[in-house]
Design a protein around this motif. Sequence first.
Motif, mmCIF file in Angstrom:
data_model
loop_
_atom_site.group_PDB
_atom_site.id
_atom_site.type_symbol
_atom_site.label_atom_id
_atom_site.label_comp_id
_atom_site.label_asym_id
_atom_site.label_seq_id
_atom_site.Cartn_x
_atom_site.Cartn_y
_atom_site.Cartn_z
ATOM 1 N N ASN A 239 0.842 -1.155 0.053
ATOM 2 C CA ASN A 239 0.168 0.083 -0.130
ATOM 3 C C ASN A 239 0.920 1.079 0.121
ATOM 4 O OD1 ASN A 239 -2.547 -0.937 -0.154
ATOM 5 N ND2 ASN A 239 -2.803 -1.050 2.170
ATOM 6 N N PHE A 240 1.997 1.141 0.760
ATOM 7 C CA PHE A 240 2.926 2.487 0.718
ATOM 8 C C PHE A 240 3.686 2.658 -0.579
ATOM 9 C CE2 PHE A 240 7.111 3.997 1.138
ATOM 10 C CZ PHE A 240 7.231 5.428 1.381
ATOM 11 N N LEU A 241 3.881 1.463 -1.226
ATOM 12 C CA LEU A 241 4.333 1.634 -2.732
ATOM 13 C C LEU A 241 3.294 2.327 -3.806
ATOM 14 C CD1 LEU A 241 6.920 0.958 -3.915
ATOM 15 C CD2 LEU A 241 6.184 -1.155 -4.648
ATOM 16 N N ARG A 242 2.169 1.990 -3.237
ATOM 17 C CA ARG A 242 1.023 2.565 -4.192
ATOM 18 C C ARG A 242 0.922 3.968 -4.161
ATOM 19 N NH1 ARG A 242 -2.238 -0.449 -7.317
ATOM 20 N NH2 ARG A 242 -2.183 -3.009 -7.220
ATOM 21 N N LEU A 243 0.957 4.281 -2.683
ATOM 22 C CA LEU A 243 0.912 5.810 -2.156
ATOM 23 C C LEU A 243 2.018 6.554 -3.088
ATOM 24 C CD1 LEU A 243 -0.429 7.913 -0.567
ATOM 25 C CD2 LEU A 243 1.178 7.114 1.247
ATOM 26 N N LEU A 244 3.126 5.847 -2.911
ATOM 27 C CA LEU A 244 4.509 6.663 -3.429
ATOM 28 C C LEU A 244 4.438 6.643 -4.752
ATOM 29 C CD1 LEU A 244 7.539 7.520 -3.392
ATOM 30 C CD2 LEU A 244 8.151 5.441 -3.241
ATOM 31 N N TYR A 245 3.637 5.780 -5.683
ATOM 32 C CA TYR A 245 3.388 5.894 -6.992
ATOM 33 C C TYR A 245 2.587 7.007 -7.260
ATOM 34 C CZ TYR A 245 0.982 4.956 -11.460
ATOM 35 O OH TYR A 245 0.476 5.178 -12.400
ATOM 36 N N SER A 246 1.449 7.115 -6.502
ATOM 37 C CA SER A 246 0.593 8.123 -6.878
ATOM 38 C C SER A 246 0.942 9.510 -6.873
ATOM 39 C CB SER A 246 -0.669 8.249 -5.638
ATOM 40 O OG SER A 246 -0.231 8.479 -4.432
ATOM 41 N N TYR A 247 1.907 9.669 -6.027
ATOM 42 C CA TYR A 247 2.869 11.081 -5.910
ATOM 43 C C TYR A 247 3.775 11.118 -7.215
ATOM 44 C CZ TYR A 247 1.064 12.368 -1.360
ATOM 45 O OH TYR A 247 -0.065 12.598 -0.194
ATOM 46 N N VAL A 248 4.532 10.147 -7.426
ATOM 47 C CA VAL A 248 5.419 10.138 -8.478
ATOM 48 C C VAL A 248 4.749 10.259 -9.999
ATOM 49 C CG1 VAL A 248 7.304 8.790 -9.653
ATOM 50 C CG2 VAL A 248 7.146 8.675 -7.402
ATOM 51 N N ASN A 249 3.620 9.696 -9.778
ATOM 52 C CA ASN A 249 2.968 9.712 -10.991
ATOM 53 C C ASN A 249 2.325 11.211 -11.495
ATOM 54 O OD1 ASN A 249 -0.392 9.355 -12.424
ATOM 55 N ND2 ASN A 249 1.079 8.240 -13.554
ATOM 56 N N ARG A 250 2.158 12.128 -10.483
ATOM 57 C CA ARG A 250 1.643 13.165 -10.418
ATOM 58 C C ARG A 250 2.649 14.246 -11.079
ATOM 59 N NH1 ARG A 250 -1.351 14.085 -5.140
ATOM 60 N NH2 ARG A 250 -1.713 11.889 -4.737
ATOM 61 N N LEU A 251 4.087 13.855 -11.073
ATOM 62 C CA LEU A 251 4.964 14.771 -11.361
ATOM 63 C C LEU A 251 5.053 15.240 -12.806
ATOM 64 C CD1 LEU A 251 8.338 13.386 -9.828
ATOM 65 C CD2 LEU A 251 7.511 15.487 -9.108
ATOM 66 N N ASN A 252 5.342 16.339 -13.044
ATOM 67 C CA ASN A 252 5.488 16.838 -14.438
ATOM 68 C C ASN A 252 6.878 16.393 -15.176
ATOM 69 O OD1 ASN A 252 5.463 18.236 -17.156
ATOM 70 N ND2 ASN A 252 5.254 20.293 -15.940
ATOM 71 N N LYS A 253 6.822 15.255 -15.851
ATOM 72 C CA LYS A 253 8.014 14.739 -16.334
ATOM 73 C C LYS A 253 8.653 15.458 -17.199
ATOM 74 C CE LYS A 253 6.548 10.995 -14.069
ATOM 75 N NZ LYS A 253 5.048 11.318 -13.684
ATOM 76 N N ASP A 254 7.806 16.282 -18.006
ATOM 77 C CA ASP A 254 8.410 17.005 -19.332
ATOM 78 C C ASP A 254 9.180 18.211 -18.559
ATOM 79 O OD1 ASP A 254 7.164 15.626 -21.168
ATOM 80 O OD2 ASP A 254 5.178 16.808 -20.964
ATOM 81 N N ARG A 255 9.374 18.276 -17.330
ATOM 82 C CA ARG A 255 10.249 19.413 -16.705
ATOM 83 C C ARG A 255 11.260 18.468 -15.792
ATOM 84 N NH1 ARG A 255 7.087 24.399 -14.615
ATOM 85 N NH2 ARG A 255 9.231 25.456 -14.673
ATOM 86 N N LEU A 256 11.387 17.324 -15.982
ATOM 87 C CA LEU A 256 12.366 16.509 -15.106
ATOM 88 C C LEU A 256 13.978 17.051 -15.425
ATOM 89 C CD1 LEU A 256 11.772 14.042 -13.542
ATOM 90 C CD2 LEU A 256 12.371 12.874 -15.422
ATOM 91 N N GLY A 257 14.379 17.242 -14.329
ATOM 92 C CA GLY A 257 15.713 17.449 -14.177
ATOM 93 C C GLY A 257 16.595 16.477 -14.037
#
Length: 300
Positions: A239-257
């Motif tokens: 469940n924690f991994l799913r929670l972590l994924y939900s936050y990572v998924n929301r990142l704007n990848k097109d502005r990734l450093g």
Amino acid sequence: MKSRFEVLLEDLGGRFTKDDIPKMRDAILALRQVMELPVSYLNPSSGYHPVVVFKKRFGRIVKEVPVSLLELKILNRYNMPGWRREVEFWLDNDIAVHESLLGVDAVLIGDPRTLNRIGDALRRIAQYMSVRPRKLVLFYNSVYLDYGGGRYILLTLRGNDIELRLIRMKLSEAASYLGKAVEYMDSAFGNKNIEFYKVLFTYATSTYSTFDWFFHKYLYPNLNPEQREFFEEMQDYRNFLRLLYSYVNRLNKDRLGDSVGIRVVRRGNPHRPLEIEITFTNRGIQVERYVRTAHISFMV
């Protein structure tokens, strides 16, 4: 009146043989297509004059004739551009052909052995692509995948190494077009570059299943003991991994450093947060103990 191109071919036929004219014609036409590609080695917008040097062996003698791809004329020491980029084309061996590759229109330039090797690799990559390119140009060991609108994915293959570069294309677009081909390239090739790993991260965070694969391949094995202890102390690890994924998924990848910082604070022990910094390098993905900038921060 003969065109400049026709005059050039006649002049080249006099320097080599008339039998070489069709091959030189095809090579010039194909190389001019490469010249028109944005950010290609031969593109004149870089400030360099594109030149093809035709070479052929006559016994122990190698004859070479430089030709301006821009002006379609033979060059000599008096009119040779000072700032130029040259590509050698051996009439004994190299080829320039138009054919269908991956089911799309393709221009292939180079020696047959290299073209066959890279062509085989491309066919395997294409099996996993979600969206195939509209056109492609295979220029020696570089492959331009044309997705229209001036957008390209440039793949450079050297031995078992692969380098990926995006031209006027967002990371999210590239990850969407390549799909599972990203996983294939990750496993099939050795060294990759930073931009490849950014596309890999973008692809991996598009679904939970791909994030789970990414986490257990790249992150978990490289956690230090303190970071691992944090995960092991979680009552419901999945469940924690799913929670972590939900936050990572929301990142704007097109502005990734070049890095992604993650900070997770525990309510029971807020003074000892979990910190993970994912860093993209030409040597792979590295996991650091402390974050410089927290792009993701939440409490559990």
